[in-house]
Design an enzyme around this catalytic site. Structure first.
Site, PDB file in Angstrom:
ATOM      1  N   ASP A  68       1.273  -1.323   0.069  1.00 47.48           N
ATOM      2  CA  ASP A  68      -0.141  -0.160  -0.105  1.00 47.48           C
ATOM      3  C   ASP A  68       1.040   1.373   0.129  1.00 47.48           C
ATOM      4  O   ASP A  68       1.667   0.953   1.105  1.00 47.48           O
ATOM      5  CB  ASP A  68      -0.809   0.131   1.225  1.00 47.48           C
ATOM      6  CG  ASP A  68      -1.745   1.273   1.291  1.00 47.48           C
ATOM      7  OD1 ASP A  68      -2.711   1.415   0.659  1.00 47.48           O
ATOM      8  OD2 ASP A  68      -1.121   1.940   1.901  1.00 47.48           O
ATOM      9  N   THR A 101      -2.950   5.441  -4.267  1.00 47.34           N
ATOM     10  CA  THR A 101      -1.666   5.923  -3.891  1.00 47.34           C
ATOM     11  C   THR A 101      -0.566   5.973  -4.329  1.00 47.34           C
ATOM     12  O   THR A 101       0.393   6.805  -4.854  1.00 47.34           O
ATOM     13  CB  THR A 101      -1.817   5.832  -1.956  1.00 47.34           C
ATOM     14  OG1 THR A 101      -1.570   4.414  -2.221  1.00 47.34           O
ATOM     15  CG2 THR A 101      -2.726   5.998  -1.472  1.00 47.34           C
ATOM     16  N   THR A 102      -0.381   4.573  -4.423  1.00 51.17           N
ATOM     17  CA  THR A 102       0.719   3.886  -5.644  1.00 51.17           C
ATOM     18  C   THR A 102       0.893   4.323  -6.885  1.00 51.17           C
ATOM     19  O   THR A 102       2.272   5.689  -7.525  1.00 51.17           O
ATOM     20  CB  THR A 102       0.869   3.075  -5.644  1.00 51.17           C
ATOM     21  OG1 THR A 102       1.165   2.276  -4.856  1.00 51.17           O
ATOM     22  CG2 THR A 102       2.265   2.538  -6.029  1.00 51.17           C
ATOM     23  N   ASP A 395      -9.166  -0.031   1.220  1.00 53.22           N
ATOM     24  CA  ASP A 395      -9.062   0.338   0.097  1.00 53.22           C
ATOM     25  C   ASP A 395     -10.563  -0.258  -0.554  1.00 53.22           C
ATOM     26  O   ASP A 395     -10.651   0.643  -1.242  1.00 53.22           O
ATOM     27  CB  ASP A 395      -7.552  -0.141  -0.660  1.00 53.22           C
ATOM     28  CG  ASP A 395      -6.818   1.034   0.304  1.00 53.22           C
ATOM     29  OD1 ASP A 395      -6.748   1.686   0.681  1.00 53.22           O
ATOM     30  OD2 ASP A 395      -5.562   0.217  -0.290  1.00 53.22           O
TER      31      ASP A 395
END
Length: 528
Positions: A68, A101-102, A395
């Site tokens: 994550d 997010t990545t 998520d």
């Protein structure tokens, strides 16, 4: 102190900055900041996609294993201010839409890399910023164009949840089951009116000791407590619940006083008064009609024994968050004392049961009258597995919520990114001057996402990008589908690989803002 930290007046140096200050200006400042931002981006790049790798983060003996992006960047404890800005991008993405997010961090890093090349070619930072924002606007228009039906079906929600969790330690088979659990949880707290999804009414409770496939949805709440007396029942059907904000103990006087006891009768009378006071608590609970009692204060052992005699299941020292969840799930009203309990204050639940898991005991409050709250009871073989599963479920819950509230889903697997870069390149022909270079650079930066997906899936990145573009131009939609130990180029919608449009939009917006802010910095002054 650097020479730039002083000014000359009448031939003598005039010092402006503190002697402990350090200053980096011009190309050195830009290069330092861009390098730091790129380093952050590279640190999470290998985690992207269903076949992305995990990171092990060790700090003071604590070990976190995850892929994550937000967790990785948070655990890295970044100090460089420009690098911290990219970490903030991931935090913003996590707070706003819960996933991607990545993607946001990688895109921001690649935008900086492309900007570095432009700066070397003497393109002014302001020109780069203007070009990036123009390209970002085109990207947002493209996301709107490729968004599928505005009304997202249950099947699409399941695909969105499964896409989010695949590759996050859940296993491909478990991801299918978990995705259904996630959608069921969101559906349970969805208001058909204007309020939409009440995400706060979904909680995740983790418990190690079983496989992730044992994860289940509890229509109610789970409290990590145990009965205060061994003789109390372990299960209550059609439970009537009282929630009390008080200590059920002998009341102590606020006055510092002494009492002289001169004979046994006086002592017995004092002890009897104390017993009556304690028994009165149990009598009040029983008289109110409650057979389950939650108290956020302490309960005297003797009160516990009286409650057990009356067949009341009681719990003490409940924290305020659990109290709120219990009230939300059962319709109970929190009261200040047991002697004020009335019928309207009591809540209802279909079942309250106490289950033992290893050394832990958990209280399941299910089928509440209010039934507003649900809990995903997440299981995993070890603490590390269950921690990563919790992140994956969180998520998934967030992206399903985003798909419903923000409206619409887009093809995943890099298909949306290929469409974005294609549209930006087409539009760049109409941009005048050096700003065109920045717009084209933005398109090149977006290509890093499908290229990274291809690398992590086991494909040749250059060949995959060429094939993606060709398939996109011929069919209008193409992505990199993970299949076995490698991947193939095909329509992601046919394989159920979908992402919320909101995740893509937020990634474009936050990555662009962070990259342009860093590019505009030409002076770094640091002082102790």
């Amino acid at each position: 102190m650097s020479q730039s930290g002083q000014r000359r007046m009448g031939g003598q140096p005039l010092f402006i900055l503190n002697e402990d200050s350090e200053r980096t200006s011009g190309e050195d400042a830009q290069s330092s900041n861009i390098t730091a931002g790129k380093a952050v981006s590279e640190s999470v790049r290998t985690t992207l996609g269903p076949r992305g790798m995990d990171k092990m983060l060790v700090s003071d003996g604590d070990v976190v294993i995850t892929n994550d992006g937000a967790t990785i960047l948070d655990e890295m404890d970044i100090e460089h201010p420009a690098a911290q800005m990219l970490s903030d991008v991931a935090d913003t993405q996590e707070e706003e839409v819960g996933d991607g997010t990545t993607t946001a961090a990688i895109l921001a890093g690649e935008l900086l890399s492309q900007a570095e090349s432009l700066l070397e070619d003497d393109v002014h930072p302001t020109t780069i910023v203007e070009g990036y924002y123009e390209a970002a606007a085109i990207a947002q228009e493209t996301i709107d164009d490729v968004t599928l039906d505005a009304d997202v079906s249950d099947d699409q929600l399941i695909e969105v949840a499964e896409t989010s969790m695949t590759g996050k330690g859940t296993g491909d088979v478990a991801a299918e089951t978990l995705a259904q659990t996630v959608v069921d949880a969101v559906s349970h707290v969805t208001d058909d009116g204007e309020k939409g999804v009440d995400r706060n009414n979904i909680t995740i409770h983790t418990q190690a000791g079983a496989s992730s496939s044992a994860t289940e949805l509890i229509e109610g709440v789970i409290v990590d407590e145990q009965p205060i007396h061994d003789d109390m029942p372990r299960r209550v059907e059609d439970a009537t619940i009282a929630v009390v904000d008080a200590d059920l103990e002998v009341q102590e006087s606020n006055v510092d006083a002494e009492y002289n006891v001169s004979n046994v009768d006086q002592l017995n009378a004092a002890m009897e008064a104390e017993q009556n006071e304690l028994r009165g608590y149990a009598d009040d609970v029983e008289a109110a009609g409650a057979d389950v009692l939650f108290v956020d204060g302490d309960i005297d052992e003797r009160v516990g024994a009286y409650l057990a005699e009356a067949g009341v299941l009681a719990f003490e020292s409940i924290d305020s968050d659990d109290v709120q969840s219990i009230c939300s799930a059962t319709g109970a009203t929190r009261v200040g004392s047991v002697d004020t309990l009335e019928a309207d204050d009591l809540g209802q639940a279909g079942t309250i049961r106490v289950e033992k898991y290893g050394d832990d005991e958990l209280v399941f409050v299910e089928g509440g009258a209010a039934a507003k709250a649900v809990t995903v009871f997440a299981r995993g073989g070890t603490d590390h597995v269950v921690d990563e599963l919790e992140r994956a479920l969180r998520d998934a819950l967030d992206v399903v919520t985003a798909a419903l509230d923000a409206g619409g889903v887009v093809p995943g697997a890099g298909a949306t990114e290929i469409a974005i870069s294609d549209h930006i390149r087409e539009a760049s022909a109409g941009v005048e001057g050096r700003k065109q270079l920045a717009v084209e650079a933005y398109a090149d930066a977006v290509d890093v996402l499908p290229r990274t997906l291809a690398e992590n899936t086991g494909l040749d990145a250059i060949d995959a990008l060429v094939d993606l573009r060709a398939e996109h131009e011929s069919t209008g939609r193409a992505g990199i589908i993970s299949e076995g130990q490698t991947g193939l180029i095909d329509d992601p919608v046919e394989y159920g690989v979908l992402d919320p449009a909101a995740v893509k939009s937020e990634a474009v917006e936050s990555a662009t803002e962070a990259a342009t802010m860093i590019v505009r910095i030409d002076d770094v002054i640091s002082a102790e």
